[in-house]
Design an enzyme around this catalytic site. Structure first.
Site, short mmCIF file in Angstrom:
data_model
loop_
_atom_site.label_atom_id
_atom_site.label_comp_id
_atom_site.label_asym_id
_atom_site.label_seq_id
_atom_site.Cartn_x
_atom_site.Cartn_y
_atom_site.Cartn_z
N CYS A 47 -12.42 -29.09 8.17
CA CYS A 47 -11.43 -28.11 7.71
C CYS A 47 -10.07 -28.78 7.59
O CYS A 47 -9.67 -29.59 8.43
CB CYS A 47 -11.36 -26.94 8.71
SG CYS A 47 -10.04 -25.75 8.34
N ASP B 7 -8.50 -7.10 0.97
CA ASP B 7 -7.53 -7.29 2.05
C ASP B 7 -8.17 -6.82 3.34
O ASP B 7 -9.05 -5.96 3.33
CB ASP B 7 -6.25 -6.48 1.79
CG ASP B 7 -6.39 -5.03 2.25
OD1 ASP B 7 -5.90 -4.71 3.34
OD2 ASP B 7 -7.00 -4.23 1.51
N CYS C 211 -7.11 -27.12 7.42
CA CYS C 211 -6.01 -26.25 7.83
C CYS C 211 -5.07 -27.00 8.78
O CYS C 211 -5.47 -28.00 9.38
CB CYS C 211 -6.54 -24.97 8.47
SG CYS C 211 -6.97 -25.14 10.22
N ASP D 149 0.84 -1.19 0.00
CA ASP D 149 0.00 0.00 0.00
C ASP D 149 0.88 1.24 0.00
O ASP D 149 2.09 1.15 0.14
CB ASP D 149 -0.98 0.00 1.18
CG ASP D 149 -0.28 -0.10 2.52
OD1 ASP D 149 0.91 0.24 2.59
OD2 ASP D 149 -0.92 -0.51 3.49
N CYS E 166 -6.67 -27.52 12.34
CA CYS E 166 -7.79 -28.45 12.44
C CYS E 166 -7.38 -29.89 12.15
O CYS E 166 -8.02 -30.83 12.65
CB CYS E 166 -8.91 -28.02 11.49
SG CYS E 166 -9.80 -26.55 12.04
N HIS F 253 -5.61 -21.01 11.00
CA HIS F 253 -6.99 -21.42 10.68
C HIS F 253 -7.76 -20.31 9.99
O HIS F 253 -8.38 -20.53 8.94
CB HIS F 253 -7.74 -21.85 11.94
CG HIS F 253 -9.20 -22.06 11.67
ND1 HIS F 253 -9.70 -23.20 11.08
CD2 HIS F 253 -10.27 -21.23 11.86
CE1 HIS F 253 -11.02 -23.07 10.93
NE2 HIS F 253 -11.39 -21.89 11.39
#
Length: 376
Positions: free
Chosen positions: A309, A271, A311, A89, A314, A340
């Site tokens: 999930c 974002d 991830c 940015d 998990c 996660h």
């Protein structure tokens, strides 16, 4: 550079080709303010959780370690060992939100560092030079971030100045990209639409910046105090004037439901610090709503944060264990929770892309709005 592969009503499924790889859109950019995701995530972790674009902060990296340090280390990709696209940015938002003292002129903004009080000046040329030193894939134009509410006349004058700053950003980045010593000579500039919640200012500003034929366009100055209904309305009236063949980026947004609503209106890039910030406080996103892992009911819960999930958290750990880590103030609690939440966001975007491709985005939207935002 940007190719729309499919449209389902106003929702777009696209590909944005960059020097650091092809970005599949719609996409959520994982925010690593200081070239790192808060929560102790590495570049390898970003690969594992499906991050397609990382976002770093010009203002913070300019203050430390210094953009010239990163330039001397080969640019931000080498510095943080992440080989996919990175957006930086412009520093404008931080100048206006963090600097305790600032003075705006036509040339730019004089302000004091929030770290040590050091006097700093930043204008369009300075922002472009810093971002060129960082060698990010996409550089954002330097703009003024306007508070909501603000007087109409002030917002109008600010939009005019932001447009003049954008012209200067474009000229300076073109100059920098022509220099042989520039690390990334294919760095792209995105312009930013401003105008607060005034319809006429938003649409006129978008018409003006669209004439510059930039690689991409952002909607800035939202998610800073207005209602969700006001934000959606501004998107409805502004996006028809954004170039159809360029990616559209809604800055700083947002919740899973915000993202779905914005995709429905034609937004491609997002974002937000929300998934990582919420994770560090034990608020975890699932397809059934938000879990507060601190709740006593999870003390002996053997299930993962979200059953099904994939991830890293998990796949291996229970709600009871992650709750214990938070209560014991172990850093691993933050790491597993951020893994996660960012995996959830990246997977949500993949599901959105597939829904658009298969002409079932409206059904996807209806199935998720009202559920993803609720607290379990």
């Amino acid at each position: 550079m940007f190719k729309i592969l499919h449209k389902n009503s106003l929702a777009r499924r696209g590909e944005f080709t960059t020097v650091h790889g092809v970005i599949q859109t719609p996409v959520f950019m994982n925010v690593g303010t200081c070239a790192a995701i808060k929560g102790a995530l590495s570049a390898d972790d970003l690969e594992e959780i499906g991050c397609r674009v990382e976002l770093s902060n010009t203002y913070h990296l300019h203050l430390r370690p210094g953009d010239e340090v990163i330039r001397d280390m080969g640019g931000i990709h080498k510095f943080m060992n992440f080989n996919k696209p990175i957006l930086t940015d412009s520093g404008g938002f931080q100048v206006f939100s963090l600097a305790s003292l600032r003075r705006i002129t036509e040339e730019g903004v004089s302000f004091n560092s929030h770290i040590d009080g050091k006097k700093i000046f930043m204008g369009p040329e300075e922002s472009m030079r810093i971002q060129s030193n960082l060698a990010s894939t996409i550089a954002m134009a330097f703009d003024e971030c306007i508070e909501i509410p603000s007087p109409y006349e002030y917002v109008k004058n600010s939009c005019d100045r932001t447009f003049r700053w954008l012209e200067r950003c474009k000229a300076e980045l073109d100059r920098l990209n022509s220099l042989p010593e520039t690390i990334n000579r294919k760095q792209m500039l995105f312009g930013i639409n401003q105008g607060s919640i005034f319809e006429d200012l938003r649409t006129e500003h978008m018409k003006k910046i669209a004439e510059l034929d930039l690689p991409g366009y952002a909607i800035g100055g939202l998610a800073v105090g207005e209602t969700h209904a006001e934000m959606y309305h501004i998107l409805d009236v502004t996006l028809p004037y954004a170039p159809e063949n360029k990616p559209r980026y809604l800055m700083g947004v947002g919740t899973p439901e915000n993202i779905i609503e914005a995709v429905a209106r034609g937004i491609d890039f997002f974002d937000c610090v929300m998934p990582s910030r919420n994770a560090r406080h034990g608020h975890l996103f699932t397809r059934m709503g938000t879990v507060n892992i601190m709740n006593l009911k999870y003390e002996r819960d053997p299930l993962p944060i979200e059953p099904g999930c994939e991830c890293p958290a998990c796949r291996r750990y229970s709600r009871a264990y992650i709750r214990h880590l938070f209560k014991a103030k172990e850093m691993l609690a933050l790491r597993l929770s951020v893994l996660h939440n960012l995996y959830f966001y990246n997977k949500l975007m993949a599901d959105i892309r597939l829904a658009v491709e298969e002409d079932r985005f409206e059904k996807f939207k209806n199935e998720n709005i009202g559920i993803l935002g609720r607290r379990i």
